[in-house]
Design an enzyme around this catalytic site. Structure first.
Site, PDB file in Angstrom:
ATOM      1  N   HIS A 193      -6.962   9.144  -3.656  1.00 42.80           N
ATOM      2  CA  HIS A 193      -5.465   9.012  -3.131  1.00 42.80           C
ATOM      3  C   HIS A 193      -4.293   8.848  -4.353  1.00 42.80           C
ATOM      4  O   HIS A 193      -3.186   9.335  -4.419  1.00 42.80           O
ATOM      5  CB  HIS A 193      -5.519   7.778  -2.314  1.00 42.80           C
TER       6      HIS A 193
ATOM      7  N   HIS B 117      -0.282   8.036   6.122  1.00 45.27           N
ATOM      8  CA  HIS B 117      -0.816   6.604   6.394  1.00 45.27           C
ATOM      9  C   HIS B 117      -1.888   6.700   7.260  1.00 45.27           C
ATOM     10  O   HIS B 117      -1.899   5.899   8.096  1.00 45.27           O
ATOM     11  CB  HIS B 117       0.171   5.543   6.673  1.00 45.27           C
TER      12      HIS B 117
END
Length: 746
Positions: free
Chosen positions: A55, A101
């Protein structure tokens, strides 16, 4: 000079097994030991685990993302900052980005979606731009899945709850329902801001000795290891990851927006960064690294909202509504006065150093001290194996399924949640706050005025996972084409792209192949439209127990409109207007909603001629600028018949259409409901038909007048099979499809 950091009493022993538990591979752990010349402390292990996560580090994607074009004469800021920026004229720059998200929203849909909105807002105002518009791209499982209604309600509630409170309009988006997302939903959030050129702020630290200020909310335990959670696939224990989801406070975010924008006007800010994924760790290390400097933090000075937080927890917390600022030395009080005015923390917690090290102290002792490059530039970079799946789609189209009657087909398509009105979703969003919205949800693209200017911005976000599953390259190319086409239908010229690339586990060669081909498709389409990729996000590990989502590159396109008064909507306007069709290629049932609903194998995707796609976009923009086009609607899900019906659903007063497709047997399911090719339905004054025709024919495109707008609310399509439907009834089906399912209907 480095200091040997101390371990905190009671912390776990650091070894290879502990590293595995933090998501680090054995080779990565050994590399850490080699870099720092010793066993890391538990705090340092946590720091490396988040900074080296997929990430944060993009360790599987960085080398491929370098293929993307990022420069043009309009680019003010490309990749490398918190967001990209495009010159939109009259002294303004548009700052924009889209991010994922996904994992948090699946675990806790309301807060996951809400904090996704909050995070992307901070990426924009960190650049000194006032957020003026949001969009989103949402993927849910089928309505038959028991969690879909819960996830849909939570995500939409979170987006609306946060965005509405902050006062940023949600002006466009897309929603799809498919069983492929039953175990991994996607929540991609976009934000656009405006800033005067020359007034943008940076995340690059400068000036050894300059103070580092922590501003915004206090730090808690929420969101710890959020970046790590986003870098792993789901399993049966995913529900236990709920504590890793952040909790948002939109009212504090609103204060933070105003405080940061006001503070930026003082000139006292050297650098500013959002504490997003990996919180204080990433913001501090990235700012210092971008400036080629070091940084030292005193964790005792960090505002805390609960007692007993350890250095590990303080550094890894992803509590929301926090920023890190490097200030001009001696001007700390000036900035603190601004934040105090807005009732926000503004505390000096460290300083910039020259030694290129990342150092943190707690209770007077050093608890972490590592070379800064090890956290940023020296993170692992992988060239993952890539291989096409062994099972390929059939080489030739086939239509093994049973085709329904045309009238039943159009009703079934309008009743599909993927085609039906998304009003249930977007009515929960404030789309007009700030009074810039000229055209909000419900048309091909959103249009925003730039106040005190004739110029405007058009926005659209698109994805096509079914096409990408058939061919990752052509699917990505087609997705960019669709987003650019939608912006052009509104009358704007595509100028810049941001993307959110959603894929499965990159350690699987077939997933990596999908990703690489998707990037190559994005590259080629971006070049064709002259719209560079100025920002973006990669979201890997979207899979559960070995079942990945379809490749889902989400593309957002920003277009620039010279004269806002010339904007175009998708709805027919006047009885008597001619209805025309312009297209670059013949339609196909491949990857279509029709094929998905009725079990038809539509075969492979057709080739895409990017030169013709660019010509279509230019023709649409020129026609709008000359005031020749009354309405323009892209043919997408559902094909021509659905597009004609949608064009009749004018919110001011529904209209009808009479269309003649010929009776030579060509008006079959492919003509009525085919997708794939770039085709646009236009309405134009009859007197302008020849001029509009020459506009497109002169670019080598197929153009034909196929009918006219009528006052009677009926959709009449004459072909090998005739269709004659009540538009009001079609609209009722279209409007009620999602609400009916949420009420528990079929």
């Amino acid at each position: 000079m480095s200091e040997r950091p101390v371990s905190i009493a009671g912390e776990p022993k650091v070894d290879l097994e502990q590293a595995r538990a933090h998501g680090l591979a054995p080779d990565e752990y050994r590399k850490i030991e080699q870099i720092i010349g010793r066993t890391p402390t538990y705090t340092e292990l946590g720091v490396f685990s988040v900074m080296w996560s997929e990430h944060c580090s993009y360790k599987s994607s960085r080398r491929h993302l370098r293929k993307l074009p990022s420069k043009s004469e309009l680019v003010v800021q490309g990749p490398g900052e918190n967001a990209g920026a495009i010159d939109v004229g009259d002294g303004w720059a548009a700052v924009f980005k889209i991010e994922s998200h996904n994992h948090p929203s699946f675990v806790e849909p309301y807060q996951g979606a809400a904090t996704g909105v909050g995070g992307i807002l901070r990426d924009i105002f960190t650049m000194g731009a006032r957020p003026v518009a949001s969009m989103n791209s949402l993927k849910f499982g089928s309505f038959e899945h028991p969690r879909t209604r819960y996830l849909l309600g939570g995500v939409v509630g979170g987006i609306g709850g946060y965005g509405n409170c902050v006062g940023v309009p949600t002006v466009a988006g897309e929603v799809m329902f498919d069983a492929a997302y039953n175990a991994n939903i996607l929540v991609n959030a976009f934000c656009l801001g405006l800033v005067r050129k020359g007034e943008m702020m940076s995340a690059k630290a400068r000036g050894a000795g300059n103070p580092v200020l922590y501003v915004g909310s206090a730090t808690g335990r929420d969101g710890i290891h959020g970046a790590s959670m986003a870098s792993a696939e789901f399993d049966k224990q995913s529900e236990a990851k709920r504590p890793a989801v952040q909790v948002g406070d939109p009212f504090t975010e609103k204060l933070l927006i105003e405080a940061c924008l006001e503070a930026g006007k003082t000139g006292a800010i050297v650098a500013i960064q959002d504490m997003g994924a990996a919180g204080l760790t990433s913001s501090s290390s990235e700012m210092a690294s971008h400036g080629g400097l070091g940084i030292e933090l005193d964790l005792d000075k960090v505002p805390l909202r609960e007692a007993g937080l350890t250095p590990y927890e303080i550094l890894l917390s992803e509590s929301q509504e926090r920023m890190l600022i490097v200030a001009e030395r001696g001007r700390e009080a000036e900035l603190q006065a601004v934040f105090e005015k807005w009732d926000l923390h503004a505390v000096v917690i460290g300083q910039v150093t020259e030694d290129k090290r990342w150092r943190t102290r707690w209770r007077g002792q050093v608890v972490a001290d590592v070379p800064l490059g090890a956290l940023a530039e020296d993170a692992p970079l992988y060239d993952r194996p890539a291989a096409a799946p062994k099972i390929q789609p059939p080489a030739k189209p086939s239509v093994a399924g049973k085709h329904p009657e045309t009238a039943k087909a159009i009703r079934a398509l309008l009743d599909s949640p993927n085609i039906a009105s998304k009003k249930w979703v977007y009515r929960q969003y404030d789309s007009i706050v700030q009074s810039n919205t000229v055209l909000g949800p419900g048309s091909d693209a959103a249009v925003l005025r730039i106040k005190n200017s004739r110029r405007a911005i058009a926005l659209k976000v698109d994805s096509n996972p079914r096409a990408c599953a058939l061919d990752p390259y052509l699917g990505a190319v087609g997705t960019v084409c669709e987003a650019a086409r939608n912006v052009a239908c509104a009358g704007a010229r595509p100028a810049g792209i941001t993307n959110c690339l959603n894929y499965g586990n990159p350690e699987r060669p077939e997933v990596m192949w999908q990703f690489i081909r998707g990037v190559e498709g994005l590259r080629d389409a971006s070049i064709a439209f002259g719209a560079p990729v100025v920002s973006g996000n990669v979201s890997f590990y979207n899979e559960t127990e070995g079942h990945p989502i379809p490749p889902t590159p989400t593309i957002a396109v920003l277009g620039v409109m010279i004269d806002v008064s010339k904007h175009v909507t998708q709805f027919f306007k006047n009885p008597g207007d001619a209805i025309a069709l312009v297209r670059t290629a013949r339609p196909s049932l491949a990857a279509s909603e029709y094929a998905a609903i009725f079990g038809i194998d539509g075969g492979r995707l057709g080739a895409i001629d990017l030169a013709r796609e660019a010509a279509l976009v230019e023709g649409l923009v020129e026609g709008a600028e000359q005031g020749l086009i009354k309405s323009a609607h892209d043919i997408a899900e559902g094909g021509l018949a659905v597009a004609l019906a949608e064009a009749c659903f004018n919110p001011r007063a529904i209209l009808g259409a009479e269309v003649e497709l010929g009776r030579a047997g060509n008006a079959d399911a492919v003509v009525f409901f085919g997708e794939g090719a770039s085709t646009v339905v236009l309405s134009i004054a009859e007197r302008d038909a020849a001029r509009v025709g020459s506009l497109f024919a002169g670019r080598g495109l197929e153009f034909a007048v196929i009918g006219r707008v009528i006052a009677e609310p009926r959709l009449k399509i004459a072909g090998a099979v005739d269709l004659d439907e009540d538009v009001a009834e079609l609209q009722r089906i279209y409007e009620d499809a999602i609400p009916r399912r949420l009420r528990g209907g079929d």
